[in-house]
Design an enzyme around this catalytic site. Structure first.
Site, PDB file in Angstrom:
ATOM      1  N   SER A 163     114.085 -34.179 -19.256  1.00 17.54           N
ATOM      2  CA  SER A 163     113.163 -34.970 -18.427  1.00 17.54           C
ATOM      3  C   SER A 163     113.256 -34.766 -16.920  1.00 17.54           C
ATOM      4  CB  SER A 163     113.338 -36.458 -18.714  1.00 17.54           C
ATOM      5  OG  SER A 163     112.728 -36.764 -19.927  1.00 17.54           O
TER       6      SER A 163
ATOM      7  N   LYS B 275     113.392 -43.115 -10.080  1.00 18.49           N
ATOM      8  CA  LYS B 275     112.788 -43.381 -11.393  1.00 18.49           C
ATOM      9  C   LYS B 275     113.020 -44.837 -11.784  1.00 18.49           C
ATOM     10  CE  LYS B 275     112.775 -41.338 -16.091  1.00 18.49           C
ATOM     11  NZ  LYS B 275     113.380 -40.298 -16.956  1.00 18.49           N
TER      12      LYS B 275
ATOM     13  N   SER C 201     110.135 -36.943 -18.990  1.00 16.70           N
ATOM     14  CA  SER C 201     109.670 -38.296 -18.754  1.00 16.70           C
ATOM     15  C   SER C 201     109.754 -38.749 -17.294  1.00 16.70           C
ATOM     16  CB  SER C 201     110.488 -39.270 -19.614  1.00 16.70           C
ATOM     17  OG  SER C 201     111.848 -39.274 -19.167  1.00 16.70           O
TER      18      SER C 201
HETATM   19  N1  GLN Z   1     111.134 -35.152 -23.951  1.00 15.71           N
HETATM   20  C1  GLN Z   1     112.382 -35.591 -24.489  1.00 15.71           C
HETATM   21  C2  GLN Z   1     112.176 -36.846 -25.300  1.00 15.71           C
HETATM   22  O1  GLN Z   1     111.075 -37.262 -25.388  1.00 15.71           O
HETATM   23  C3  GLN Z   1     113.378 -35.812 -23.401  1.00 15.71           C
HETATM   24  C4  GLN Z   1     113.211 -37.075 -22.677  1.00 15.71           C
HETATM   25  C5  GLN Z   1     114.244 -37.270 -21.608  1.00 15.71           C
HETATM   26  O2  GLN Z   1     114.939 -36.312 -21.217  1.00 15.71           O
HETATM   27  N2  GLN Z   1     114.389 -38.505 -21.170  1.00 15.71           N
HETATM   28  O3  GLN Z   1     113.076 -37.396 -25.842  1.00 15.71           O
END
Ligand code: GLN
Length: 419
Positions: A120, A21, A96
């Site tokens: 995410s 990532k 994400s």
């Molecule tokens: N979807 C969650 C957010 O938008 C988690 C994102 C993540 O785990 N980086 O904050």
């Protein structure tokens, strides 16, 4: 690598192809975090996880697309365009860690690294039908990870099987003098503990997560797997996590507060994007940040700044910290009577591109089953459980006690093999 394999000196991940990532520093390569702010930013050192992968002879093939600064649940918030679902290009792959998930799901890499602040790793793994593991907070060093919400962020693997996830975790886990929050806790030999024996293992089903609001198709796929675990000898026990209804609001107050502080460093002065439109110091901050950040990141910075501001701090930030403790205690109490907990991963299967982009609340609600693990600091794994009527994957989540990844990996391995 062939030479090393022949001479018996190859590391444990020799030849394993890994995608990473784009929020993890790799010396000499760009780390954009999916943001225009860091479009030209080149890392000057390796993250600890990268060092450990290299030392284990993994083959790192590239960086992957992501929601900007890891904020999002769909992969649509990247400054470089959305990531598409590998089975249906009209759908989102989840986020994400969208690109890292799709790299594995589409067979571009054997495994990959993502990060999980509120789901995410686990949610995209569920949407794409692969395995995603969020380790315990502190299990994996965050040195070299660009921070979103420092008390939630954890690095973990995507893989096709729980066994491959265990192989990667084995290499990246363990305390690190460069990250004071990495825990000095012994790392067990995960693979040797994956003996496919769940006889007598107590698995909790939280009633709040299996309420009438749960989609019927998802419920029936989960129930089939739960029955299979019962047939394999596991003991299924009802449990309660009474503060579940507060998880989304607590998470979105605390995560935005931490983000607003972490993202203050992108000021146009030190690194990253600087606006051309600069006449004075304040103008440099304003224009660089206005032009460099995307709209979701700006929304979070404003929300986070608001909940931390004097006059609102007690009502929002402090209150949310107190509720976080209640949510942590819910898990401590539940784990007094069970070894792990099973829940859904997301309220729906992969949704359509653009479907939730105009409605941030709907997007945030997608995280309803995943954020509690980050609030409590416990490990969670998403394992493929089946598919909906259109063939879109449905994942099942297994949550464990702090530092007990061994149990959830073992259960994940069994879920993959039982019918
Ligand atoms: N979807 C969650 C957010 O938008 C988690 C994102 C993540 O785990 N980086 O904050």
């Amino acid at each position: 690598m062939d030479e090393k394999l022949r001479s018996g000196t190859a590391g444990p991940l020799a030849g394993m192809v890994v995608a990473v990532k784009d929020v993890l520093s790799m010396q000499g390569t760009k780390t954009t975090c999916g943001s225009a702010m860091l479009k030209e930013f080149v890392s000057i050192y390796d993250a600890t996880v990268i060092e450990r992968l290299r030392a284990a002879d993994a083959v790192i093939i590239g960086k992957t697309n992501m929601d900007e600064f890891a904020m999002g649940s769909s992969g649509e918030n990247s400054a470089y365009g959305p990531t598409l679902h590998p089975l249906d290009e009209t759908k989102v792959p989840g986020g994400s860690s969208s690109g890292s998930c799709v790299a594995v799901a589409a067979g571009l890499s054997t495994v990959s690294l993502g990060t999980d602040t509120g789901g995410s790793i686990r949610q995209p793994a569920g949407f794409c039908g692969i395995v995603g593991l969020k380790p315990t907070y502190g299990r994996v060093s965050r040195y070299g990870l660009v921070a979103f919400a420092s008390s939630f962020d954890q690095i973990g693997p995507f893989a096709r099987t729980s066994r491959d996830a265990a192989r990667v975790l084995q290499v990246i886990a363990g305390s690190d003098p460069k990250d004071a929050t990495s825990a000095p806790v012994e790392v067990p030999d995960f693979l040797s503990l994956m003996n496919r024996d769940v006889k007598g293992l107590k698995i909790g089903l939280p009633k709040e997560y299996f309420s009438d609001a749960l989609d019927a198709g998802i419920r029936s796929v989960l129930e089939k797997k739960i029955d299979a675990l019962r047939n394999a000898g596991a003991v299924i026990v009802p449990v309660s996590l009474p503060h579940s209804e507060y998880t989304i609001s607590t998470y979105y107050i605390l995560a935005t507060a931490e983000a607003s502080s972490n993202l203050a460093r992108y000021d146009g002065a030190r690194y990253g994007y600087r606006s051309k439109n600069v006449k004075d110091l304040n103008g440099m901050y304003v224009h660089s940040r206005s032009e460099g950040f995307g709209s979701e990141v700006k929304r979070r910075i404003m929300l986070g700044t608001y909940v931390l501001s004097s006059g609102y701090y007690d009502a929002y930030y402090r209150k949310a910290q107190q509720v976080r403790r209640l949510i942590q205690n819910d898990f401590v109490n539940a784990f007094n009577s069970v070894d792990c907990i099973i829940t859904p991963i997301a309220p729906t299967t992969a949704f359509g591109l653009g479907e939730k982009m105009e409605d941030p609340l709907q997007m945030y609600l997608n995280d309803i089953y995943t954020v509690s693990a980050n609030l409590a600091g416990i490990p969670g794994i998403s394992v493929p459980a089946g598919a909906d009527v259109n063939g879109m994957p449905i994942g099942i989540q297994v949550l464990g006690k702090q530092f007990d990844e061994a149990t959830i990996l073992k259960v994940g391995d069994v879920i993959e093999t039982v019918q």
